[in-house]
Design a protein around this motif. Structure first.
Motif: not given
Length: 146
Positions: A39-50, A78-81, A96-109
């Motif tokens: 979850y931390a990785l999904l959030v830290n990647i966020g909307a950026e490509t880095m 959920w993530v591409v390299v 897009d699936a990764g963003r949805r997963k992070a959004d879904t997990a936010l309430a649980v987190w």
């Protein structure tokens, strides 16, 4: 030579605390099929490509651990390299699936976060956050690349 007093090892104490905290967050995030590290990785990647190197610095994670933690996120779609501008650089991004997963997990987190905050109470929570930030800053010179 006398043995050092190991009655309380700072590192071991923090590792025990981290394992306990991780168990709380993982218990909640299991509901959506994630660990707190994922979850931390999904959030830290966020909307950026880095670059992977920037994500490693941002999360204070070595490249080997980062690659291992990213593997199931990549497999799940959920993530591409992708290759960067040169052969040495690899870029990471959420799908897009990764963003949805992070959004879904936010309430649980947030439920895990609230459980920890209730258990520790606001004063201890704030103090712990301040101590963590200070310790990270003061220890930065002793650790390469993060």
């Amino acid at each position: 030579m006398p043995r050092p007093d190991h009655a309380y090892c700072t590192c071991e104490g923090l590792r025990r605390l981290t394992r306990r905290m991780t168990a709380v967050y993982d218990g909640h995030l299991a509901e959506v099929g994630l660990t707190v590290g994922q979850y931390a990785l999904l959030v830290n990647i966020g909307a950026e490509t880095m670059p992977l190197s920037r994500l490693a610095r941002r999360t204070a994670t070595d490249r080997t651990t980062l690659t291992r933690t990213l593997a199931p996120l990549i497999k799940a779609g959920w993530v591409v390299v992708v290759p960067g501008e040169d052969a040495r650089t690899r870029l990471v991004a959420l799908t897009d699936a990764g963003r949805r997963k992070a959004d879904t997990a936010l309430a649980v987190w947030q439920r895990a976060q609230d459980q920890i905050a209730t258990a520790l109470r606001p004063k201890l929570t704030d103090k712990l956050h301040t101590m963590i930030d200070h310790a990270m800053t003061r220890l930065r010179p002793f650790v390469a690349d993060n």
